[in-house]
Design a protein around this motif. Structure first.
Motif, short mmCIF file in Angstrom:
data_model
loop_
_atom_site.label_atom_id
_atom_site.label_comp_id
_atom_site.label_asym_id
_atom_site.label_seq_id
_atom_site.Cartn_x
_atom_site.Cartn_y
_atom_site.Cartn_z
N GLY A 90 0.80 -1.22 0.00
CA GLY A 90 0.00 0.00 0.00
C GLY A 90 0.83 1.26 0.00
N ASP A 91 1.68 1.43 -1.01
CA ASP A 91 2.50 2.63 -1.10
C ASP A 91 1.66 3.91 -1.07
N ALA A 92 0.50 3.85 -1.70
CA ALA A 92 -0.35 5.04 -1.82
C ALA A 92 -1.46 5.08 -0.78
N VAL A 93 -1.49 4.12 0.13
CA VAL A 93 -2.55 4.05 1.13
C VAL A 93 -2.17 4.87 2.36
N GLU A 94 -2.90 5.91 2.63
CA GLU A 94 -2.61 6.76 3.79
C GLU A 94 -3.34 6.28 5.04
N GLY A 95 -4.47 5.64 4.86
CA GLY A 95 -5.24 5.19 6.01
C GLY A 95 -6.16 6.26 6.55
N ARG A 96 -7.01 5.85 7.46
CA ARG A 96 -7.96 6.77 8.09
C ARG A 96 -8.36 6.23 9.45
N PRO A 97 -8.16 6.99 10.51
CA PRO A 97 -8.56 6.49 11.84
C PRO A 97 -10.08 6.54 12.01
N TYR A 98 -10.62 5.58 12.75
CA TYR A 98 -12.03 5.54 13.11
C TYR A 98 -12.11 5.40 14.63
N PRO A 99 -12.40 6.48 15.34
CA PRO A 99 -12.35 6.45 16.82
C PRO A 99 -13.31 5.46 17.46
#
Length: 238
Positions: A90-99
């Protein structure tokens, strides 16, 4: 044998066990694997002579799994099943937190293993949770979806155990979990990667949509040391 490695993802088990996961390793000579209650994986041998160390490490009558990036020719061991796979980065995957996701720990292992038994995403032992961060979705006190971190070669962390109870599928929980785990990996300055069965087209399509790309096509090979194989007296090390 495996081709000459060009980076940590070409031998992710060995590089993880010689680095961040050294405390979860056991070995004999050149052979190294995860402790069996953590994960079933053995580092792919680099030379033919290493198979003697593998037989001693695994032990007569016992088995192990090798993520093979080359063609295995195991001397003195029996090949069981072979599962073709893909390695995606996932070179281009930044991710996203879900609290709203729940961080899982040792106290959650019974629920985690029950979910794995229902959904069969891959192996999950009593101590797999020690390999990294695991996040879950809990509904009415029941764990219904989860994902977490597994192999940890230098500069990378594998996302694994992505699974959702059948009654909760179609709600995007797997996507949320993968992105949340990826966000934690990115926060450490690392790159997320993962493995999937080559015939799991649904999962591969999802990961592709999230920004993962196929990097390699390893086979996951189950090996057994015959019960009649004599153990050597080589001392084990961790």
């Amino acid at each position: 044998m495996a081709p000459a490695p060009t980076g940590p993802l070409d031998e992710p088990v060995r590089t993880a066990l010689r680095g961040a996961h050294a405390h979860l390793a056991e070995g004999v000579g050149s052979a190294v694997r995860y402790r069996p209650d953590v994960a079933p994986f053995l580092a792919e041998p680099r030379v033919a002579a290493e198979w003697a160390d593998v037989a001693t490490l695994v032990g007569p009558g016992h088995d192990t799994v090798v993520p093979a990036f080359g063609t295995l020719a195991p001397t003195g061991l029996e090949i069981g099943w072979v599962l073709p796979g893909v390695q995606m980065v996932g070179d281009a995957v930044e991710g996203r937190p879900y609290p709203d996701l729940v961080r899982l720990g040792p106290a959650d292992v019974p629920a985690m293993r029950a979910l794995v038994a229902r959904t069969r995403p891959g192996p999950f032992g009593p101590r797999t949770v020690e390999m990294g961060t695991y996040l879950g979705v809990v509904d009415d006190g029941e764990l219904v979806a989860m994902a977490g971190e597994r192999l940890h070669p230098p500069g990378y962390t594998e996302i694994s155990a992505v699974c959702t109870d059948a009654a909760y599928r179609g709600r995007g929980l797997g996507t949320r979990l993968v992105l949340a785990v990826a966000a934690g990996i990115r926060d450490r300055g690392e790159v997320p990667f993962l493995h999937a069965a080559a015939d799991n087209v649904t999962a591969i399509r999802l990961y592709d949509e999230l920004g993962f790309r196929v990097r390699a096509r390893p086979d996951f090979v189950a090996l057994t040391v015959p019960s009649t194989t004599p153990a050597r007296t080589s001392p084990a090390h961790t």
